[in-house]
Design an enzyme around this catalytic site. Structure first.
Site, short mmCIF file in Angstrom:
data_model
loop_
_atom_site.label_atom_id
_atom_site.label_comp_id
_atom_site.label_asym_id
_atom_site.label_seq_id
_atom_site.Cartn_x
_atom_site.Cartn_y
_atom_site.Cartn_z
N SER A 1 0.85 -1.18 0.00
CA SER A 1 0.00 0.00 0.00
C SER A 1 0.90 1.24 0.00
O SER A 1 2.13 1.12 0.03
CB SER A 1 -0.88 0.01 1.24
OG SER A 1 -0.07 0.27 2.37
N LYS A 2 0.25 2.39 0.00
CA LYS A 2 0.99 3.66 -0.07
C LYS A 2 2.07 3.77 1.02
O LYS A 2 3.08 4.43 0.84
CB LYS A 2 0.02 4.83 0.05
CG LYS A 2 -0.80 5.05 -1.20
CD LYS A 2 -0.68 6.50 -1.68
CE LYS A 2 -0.95 6.66 -3.15
NZ LYS A 2 -2.31 6.40 -3.56
N ARG A 3 1.81 3.12 2.15
CA ARG A 3 2.78 3.17 3.25
C ARG A 3 4.15 2.65 2.81
O ARG A 3 5.17 3.01 3.36
CB ARG A 3 2.30 2.31 4.41
CG ARG A 3 1.30 2.96 5.33
CD ARG A 3 0.97 2.06 6.48
NE ARG A 3 0.47 0.76 6.03
CZ ARG A 3 1.07 -0.40 6.26
NH1 ARG A 3 2.19 -0.45 6.93
NH2 ARG A 3 0.55 -1.52 5.82
#
Ligand code: GLU
Length: 463
Positions: free
Chosen positions: A237-239
């Site tokens: 994910s964006k993390r």
């Protein structure tokens, strides 16, 4: 004839995982001399956006994943889905459901309260009388017992009990069809033989198989690919960094690096890491895609990217570098510098963006000095070195590297300093930094006039 498809929903940017799914479908079809179809699943009218469709098309083209048929848009095929839903209704394989959203919500809440599974309670399945004036959705009549089994190419045999499945809506009361229905109608009508997709769709597969069977269509083969995880073993994910494919382009990755990287993400082929597209088509084997999630490794992607930067033609990298420099607001006074700069930096920069940052100073005589570099190397003590260098340099001819070397050697002798202590102030004067390509390379890429200007400016900057 093998026929595969990539069927993204344009509700977000083309995700790196989606790009890999597209690639696996593409490679599998090309390996088998088959056809690859692109279908945009845009029936969710609220969440689908044209800008995302464009992003998907652009991303695939950038990677070099070209489709043979399509793009088809589900939005343009609504009549087909409705006709199929009515066909099931007429054959008694689907039914009209008059339950209102409020009633369904109440039933849902009650089920949760009682700790029961949330599933439609089939109130309308066997209604004796229809309600002509009431709006209705069409639900699929899932068998109440029995099993659905399929042989997944990656996961092996998978079995679901029909009891676990409820009667899903295939056509909502507003006339719009749902995913599990449209996907079957389209895959069947388009003649798709192999469905390769993320394994988050495994749970949908038994429902889809039942619909194929109810419609009398041949069930295709399935291959569910494990999702991509970050290093911490959670879904990418964006993390974990950029997840949108085109962000990688904007960060200065080459398409062949991404293509190569994504192909090997989950697919094993001995120790070989570098693959051209042609080689991938020749060697890709869906049977060698692993069952466990692949871990996204940025260092490896950067390693591949630097490999492709190093081995690409200088002129191509120069064109790309120019675009990155322009984007960074750099004015390119002389395009001829680009090729020698690329020759110089292609072994050092891992991305084009990094290369542009390294190259920026070549294009601006009004050098910006890094603070620490100025403090250490542009001092009262080094002023003399710069003056001596300038004195000697003005009488040298353009590109006289031997003369430049002799000049520096003489300054070393005269001042009794080490070579590095003579070179560093010159380097900072020319580039603003303490690290740059070899000093003579910098001098000769900049050219005589620019070097003189920069050394003068550095001398003036020392008070
Ligand atoms: N539109 C679906 C998605 O993007 C397609 C799933 C499938 O390949 O069947 O998840």
């Amino acid at each position: 004839m093998v026929k595969t498809r990539f069927a993204p929903s344009p509700t977000g940017h083309l995700h790196i995982g989606g790009a890999r799914t597209a690639l696996f479908n593409y490679l599998f079809s090309k390996h088998n001399n088959g056809i690859f179809v692109l279908r945009i699943e845009d029936t969710d009218l609220e969440r689908s956006k044209d800008e995302y469709t464009q992003d998907i098309l652009e991303g695939l083209k950038w990677l070099g994943i070209f489709w043979d048929e399509g793009p088809f848009f589900q939005r343009e095929r609504m009549d087909l889905y409705r006709a199929h839903a009515i066909r099931l209704l007429e054959n008694g394989l689907a039914y009209r459901c008059y339950c209102t959203p409020e009633e369904l919500e109440e039933k849902r809440k009650a089920a949760i309260k009682e700790g029961k599974k949330v599933a439609y309670d089939r109130t309308c399945r066997d209604l004796k009388e229809q309600k002509p004036k009431k709006p209705y959705a069409i639900r699929f009549k899932t068998p109440k017992s029995g099993q659905v089994t399929f042989n997944d190419i990656i996961r092996g045999q998978i079995t679901f009990n029909c009891e676990e499945l409820d009667d899903l809506i295939i056509l909502r009361s507003d006339g719009t069809p749902t995913y599990n229905f449209t996907v079957v109608v389209d895959d069947a009508l388009m003649g798709i033989t192999h469905i390769i997709r993320g394994d988050d769709h495994i749970n949908n597969t038994p429902r889809q198989i039942l619909i194929y069977e109810a419609l009398g269509y041949k069930v295709p083969e399935f291959a569910h690919v494990p999702l991509i995880h970050g290093k911490d073993k959670t879904r990418l994910s964006k993390r974990h960094g950029a997840t949108s494919l085109l962000e990688y382009r904007n960060e200065g990755f080459l398409p062949e690096a991404l293509l190569n990287y994504l192909a090997r993400l989950g697919w094993a082929y001995g120790d070989q890491e570098i693959f051209s597209k042609e080689e991938l088509i020749e060697k890709f084997d869906i049977n060698h895609v692993g069952k466990s999630p692949a871990i996204f490794d940025m260092d490896k992607l950067k390693w591949l990217n630097s490999h492709y930067i190093k081995t690409s033609q200088d002129s191509r990298i120069a064109d790309l570098l120019e675009a990155f420099l322009l984007k960074a607001g750099v004015k390119i006074d002389n395009r001829e510098k680009l090729i020698p700069i690329v020759k110089n930096l292609k072994d050092r920069a891992k991305t084009l963006k990094e290369m542009a940052q390294m190259a920026e100073f070549f294009f601006n005589d009004d050098v910006h000095y890094e603070e620490k570099a100025k403090e250490k190397y542009l001092t009262y003590e080094t002023k003399k070195i710069l003056e001596d260098f300038l004195d000697g340099f003005v009488s040298l001819k353009e590109n006289d590297e031997a003369g430049q070397k002799l000049l520096i050697e003489n300054i070393v002798k005269e001042t009794g300093k080490k070579t590095v202590d003579v070179v560093q102030p010159i380097r900072v004067a020319l580039s603003g930094k303490t690290a740059s390509p070899g000093i003579f390379e910098v001098i000769n890429i900049l050219g005589k006039k620019s070097v003189e200007k920069r050394i003068k400016k550095a001398i003036e900057s020392i008070c």
